[in-house]
Design an enzyme around this catalytic site. Structure first.
Site, mmCIF file in Angstrom:
data_model
loop_
_atom_site.group_PDB
_atom_site.id
_atom_site.type_symbol
_atom_site.label_atom_id
_atom_site.label_comp_id
_atom_site.label_asym_id
_atom_site.label_seq_id
_atom_site.Cartn_x
_atom_site.Cartn_y
_atom_site.Cartn_z
ATOM 1 N N ARG A 1 -33.799 -29.200 2.301
ATOM 2 C CA ARG A 1 -32.802 -30.101 1.700
ATOM 3 C C ARG A 1 -32.640 -31.337 2.587
ATOM 4 O O ARG A 1 -33.197 -31.397 3.675
ATOM 5 C CB ARG A 1 -31.454 -29.375 1.633
ATOM 6 C CG ARG A 1 -31.040 -28.883 3.010
ATOM 7 C CD ARG A 1 -29.626 -28.351 3.065
ATOM 8 N NE ARG A 1 -29.387 -27.562 4.263
ATOM 9 C CZ ARG A 1 -29.126 -28.032 5.448
ATOM 10 N NH1 ARG A 1 -29.075 -29.340 5.652
ATOM 11 N NH2 ARG A 1 -28.926 -27.230 6.482
ATOM 12 N N LYS B 1 -24.094 -28.542 14.843
ATOM 13 C CA LYS B 1 -24.372 -29.844 15.440
ATOM 14 C C LYS B 1 -23.152 -30.767 15.431
ATOM 15 O O LYS B 1 -22.392 -30.781 14.459
ATOM 16 C CB LYS B 1 -25.503 -30.523 14.660
ATOM 17 C CG LYS B 1 -26.802 -29.744 14.719
ATOM 18 C CD LYS B 1 -27.749 -30.138 13.609
ATOM 19 C CE LYS B 1 -28.907 -29.172 13.550
ATOM 20 N NZ LYS B 1 -29.669 -29.304 12.286
ATOM 21 N N GLU C 1 -35.292 -11.975 17.908
ATOM 22 C CA GLU C 1 -36.164 -12.999 18.460
ATOM 23 C C GLU C 1 -35.814 -13.136 19.935
ATOM 24 O O GLU C 1 -34.676 -12.862 20.337
ATOM 25 C CB GLU C 1 -35.826 -14.278 17.676
ATOM 26 C CG GLU C 1 -36.501 -15.530 18.000
ATOM 27 C CD GLU C 1 -36.047 -16.625 16.995
ATOM 28 O OE1 GLU C 1 -36.602 -16.699 15.886
ATOM 29 O OE2 GLU C 1 -35.131 -17.379 17.348
ATOM 30 N N LYS C 2 -36.741 -13.583 20.745
ATOM 31 C CA LYS C 2 -36.459 -13.849 22.161
ATOM 32 C C LYS C 2 -35.404 -14.953 22.241
ATOM 33 O O LYS C 2 -35.455 -15.914 21.480
ATOM 34 C CB LYS C 2 -37.768 -14.295 22.836
ATOM 35 C CG LYS C 2 -37.625 -14.645 24.296
ATOM 36 C CD LYS C 2 -37.536 -13.414 25.158
ATOM 37 C CE LYS C 2 -37.190 -13.786 26.590
ATOM 38 N NZ LYS C 2 -36.621 -12.621 27.322
ATOM 39 N N GLU D 1 -37.130 -27.084 12.048
ATOM 40 C CA GLU D 1 -36.340 -27.023 13.289
ATOM 41 C C GLU D 1 -37.078 -26.229 14.365
ATOM 42 O O GLU D 1 -37.631 -25.163 14.093
ATOM 43 C CB GLU D 1 -34.987 -26.370 13.007
ATOM 44 C CG GLU D 1 -34.134 -27.174 12.035
ATOM 45 C CD GLU D 1 -32.695 -26.690 11.944
ATOM 46 O OE1 GLU D 1 -31.819 -27.516 11.685
ATOM 47 O OE2 GLU D 1 -32.444 -25.472 12.149
ATOM 48 N N LYS E 1 -30.551 -12.245 14.511
ATOM 49 C CA LYS E 1 -30.245 -13.308 13.536
ATOM 50 C C LYS E 1 -30.324 -12.786 12.110
ATOM 51 O O LYS E 1 -31.190 -11.955 11.797
ATOM 52 C CB LYS E 1 -31.240 -14.465 13.687
ATOM 53 C CG LYS E 1 -31.133 -15.177 15.013
ATOM 54 C CD LYS E 1 -32.317 -16.085 15.258
ATOM 55 C CE LYS E 1 -32.035 -17.503 14.800
ATOM 56 N NZ LYS E 1 -33.112 -18.422 15.271
ATOM 57 N N GLU F 1 -36.665 -22.639 11.986
ATOM 58 C CA GLU F 1 -36.485 -22.501 10.539
ATOM 59 C C GLU F 1 -36.764 -23.833 9.848
ATOM 60 O O GLU F 1 -36.826 -24.878 10.487
ATOM 61 C CB GLU F 1 -35.061 -22.037 10.206
ATOM 62 C CG GLU F 1 -34.005 -23.049 10.573
ATOM 63 C CD GLU F 1 -32.652 -22.733 9.931
ATOM 64 O OE1 GLU F 1 -32.601 -21.953 8.973
ATOM 65 O OE2 GLU F 1 -31.660 -23.302 10.392
HETATM 66 P P1 ADP Z 1 -28.561 -21.589 11.336
HETATM 67 O O1 ADP Z 1 -29.541 -21.610 10.205
HETATM 68 O O2 ADP Z 1 -27.494 -20.555 11.174
HETATM 69 O O3 ADP Z 1 -28.039 -22.948 11.672
HETATM 70 P P2 ADP Z 1 -30.641 -21.673 13.377
HETATM 71 O O4 ADP Z 1 -31.752 -20.685 13.365
HETATM 72 O O5 ADP Z 1 -30.920 -23.055 12.860
HETATM 73 O O6 ADP Z 1 -29.382 -21.058 12.601
HETATM 74 O O7 ADP Z 1 -30.065 -21.792 14.821
HETATM 75 C C1 ADP Z 1 -28.932 -22.582 15.112
HETATM 76 C C2 ADP Z 1 -28.773 -22.748 16.612
HETATM 77 O O8 ADP Z 1 -28.709 -21.450 17.262
HETATM 78 C C3 ADP Z 1 -29.926 -23.461 17.311
HETATM 79 O O9 ADP Z 1 -29.815 -24.858 17.215
HETATM 80 C C4 ADP Z 1 -29.759 -22.953 18.723
HETATM 81 O O10 ADP Z 1 -28.696 -23.616 19.380
HETATM 82 C C5 ADP Z 1 -29.335 -21.503 18.529
HETATM 83 N N1 ADP Z 1 -30.483 -20.566 18.546
HETATM 84 C C6 ADP Z 1 -31.095 -20.011 17.478
HETATM 85 N N2 ADP Z 1 -32.128 -19.209 17.873
HETATM 86 C C7 ADP Z 1 -32.156 -19.243 19.216
HETATM 87 C C8 ADP Z 1 -32.998 -18.646 20.228
HETATM 88 N N3 ADP Z 1 -34.003 -17.817 19.922
HETATM 89 N N4 ADP Z 1 -32.724 -18.931 21.521
HETATM 90 C C9 ADP Z 1 -31.713 -19.762 21.859
HETATM 91 N N5 ADP Z 1 -30.899 -20.349 20.967
HETATM 92 C C10 ADP Z 1 -31.104 -20.117 19.660
#
Ligand code: ADP
Length: 457
Positions: A292, A237, A200-201, A275, A158, A288
């Site tokens: 906002r 979403k 991350e896992k 989140e 990520k 995260e």
């Molecule tokens: P962004 O800030 O780009 O929206 P997020 O960290 O909020 O990214 O992650 C967005 C989506 O990605 C999550 O709602 C989930 O669907 C997927 N996701 C993120 N991290 C993981 C994880 N470690 N395992 C499975 N799905 C993940």
């Protein structure tokens, strides 16, 4: 209290902020790009200033333009909405220097949470549960491989500066890791100007659950319960609801209290969203914090009766939170559908002229939009044209109301995702509250399946 607020945004969220200001008796200033001259937010604001050409980098993202507009009009605060400059610590700092109040958290907190890797460390220290992950950005592919082998594949790469689902790569085996890191770094550099990534896992079928908080400048923080946002496509979403059908009252209280403590640990103020991913055993993992207002804030407003935008404004003006935790109550159920101008099967954007626009109404329906009949959906900005939010005494009533409101909505001229929402609202798993972030794969056209959600988003 402020006398005049400049709204550094467009579309439905600019309208939402104007609504809050009107109810509080505060004057508003709209800024707009040349593409938005005839928009409703320009029509309904008390004053308006054109800040540049259609491209957002030259208008809605232009900090000097926004600040000059605030100075010319004598605005005493800026509300950034969501997207655009809403998570810009730089804008918040410039506001401070210019004695204009930024309606959001302190720039230091925005900066901390904007670096997902630093945010992870801070939130771990504050007691939030984490998925196994690297403590900082990936330094070398060798280290990344050693780490991933230790926690076990699959892992997710990520972007440290990530947002909007960009710069993420799921990796299922050691052989794919190096390539995934390089691609994610390239994407992150292009999208955010920062190539750093962390690992991350990866959870295969989690639920996305997030907690809304409000904090004032006097040390008080409350949570407003959770939102379930597992209905996503490409990590974006599509439909959200509150409460989550997966949480018990006890889990809600525990998660909420944990988040309040974490928010207090970083002296969080104003509105924010923490989140989490929830695994199939009901365990939560912090992902995260968004510093906002969120697109999906209305579902929380409907079940708590709290106007989050008005609270944001009052907090920024130095007032105390209007509620204590014990006074926050949760009633009924709310669902939000994001209606996008897109092909409902392929999700290809469908900008253009809307000749007829009439959203279904009636009991328990709220529509947040800046669209109307005889308006144009510009290709320059995101494709969301309306949010329909339904409220019912229970989830079933909220679903039934949403269905009939969508069925009674008329949009002519552009394609919309309304048919997709109706499919979801009739799906037996959705109706039973059984969902994960992979839910939408069942509706994905076969041509898109390869390289979809689980593999390379
Ligand atoms: P962004 O800030 O780009 O929206 P997020 O960290 O909020 O990214 O992650 C967005 C989506 O990605 C999550 O709602 C989930 O669907 C997927 N996701 C993120 N991290 C993981 C994880 N470690 N395992 C499975 N799905 C993940």
């Amino acid at each position: 209290m402020f006398k005049k607020i400049l709204i550094a945004n467009r579309g439905e969220i600019a309208m939402r902020i104007i609504i809050a200001c009107r109810e509080l008796g505060i004057k508003t200033v709209a800024v707009y790009s040349e593409a938005d001259e005839n928009s409703l937010h320009v029509r309904f604001a008390d004053e308006d200033v054109c800040i540049g050409p259609p491209r957002s980098s030259e208008s809605y993202l232009n900090v000097p333009g926004v600040i000059s507009a605030a100075e010319i009009t004598g605005a005493d605060a800026i509300h950034p909405g969501y997207g655009f400059l809403s998570e810009s610590a730089y804008l918040a700092e410039v506001c401070e220097a210019c004695h204009i109040r930024f309606i959001g958290p302190d720039p230091k907190v925005i900066r901390l949470m904007g670096d997902k890797s630093r945010a992870r460390r801070a939130m771990k220290k504050a007691g939030l549960p984490m998925l196994p992950g690297t403590d900082g950005p990936v330094e070398s592919e060798e280290d990344a491989l050693k780490f991933s082998n230790a926690i076990g594949f699959p892992v997710i790469v990520k972007a440290v500066a990530g947002g909007g689902g960009r710069g993420m790569r799921v990796v299922r085996s050691a052989q794919e890791l190096g390539h995934a890191i390089r691609t994610a770094q390239r994407e992150a550099e292009a999208a955010f100007g920062v190539p750093d990534v962390y690992i991350e896992k990866y959870l295969d079928s989690p639920r996305h659950i997030e907690v809304q908080v409000l904090g004032d400048h006097h040390g008080a923080v409350v949570h407003l319960g959770e939102r379930e946002c597992s209905i996503q496509r490409r990590h974006q979403k599509l439909m959200e609801e509150s409460p989550s059908p997966a949480l018990t009252e006890k889990q809600r209280r525990k998660l909420g209290n944990m988040v309040v403590d974490a928010a207090k640990a970083v002296q969080y103020s104003n509105a924010g969203t923490f989140e989490f991913l929830m695994d199939e055993h009901g365990k939560f993992y912090f992902m995260e914090t968004n510093t906002r207002l969120q697109v999906e804030h209305p579902v929380t407003e409907l079940v708590t009766g709290i106007d989050i935008v008005k609270e944001q404004i009052r907090i920024a003006a130095g007032e105390r939170l209007s509620v204590r935790q014990g006074e926050v109550t949760f009633n009924g159920h709310a669902i939000e559908c994001r209606v996008n101008a897109e092909d409902p099967d392929t999700f290809v954007p469908s900008p253009g002229h809307i000749s007829v626009f009439s959203m279904g109404g009636g009991p328990g329906i709220r529509v947040d939009t800046a669209a109307h009949s005889d308006c144009t959906i510009s290709p320059y900005y995101d494709s969301m044209i309306a949010k329909i939010i339904s409220y019912g005494r229970d989830r079933h009533e909220a679903i039934v109301r949403m269905r009939r409101a969508l069925e009674m909505s008329v949009v002519e001229g552009v394609k919309t995702t309304i048919p997709m929402h109706l499919k979801i609202l009739n799906d037996p798993d959705f109706l039973a509250g059984r969902m994960s972030t992979r839910f939408m794969e069942r509706f994905t056209p076969p041509s898109e399946k390869k390289g979809s959600l689980a593999e390379a988003v």
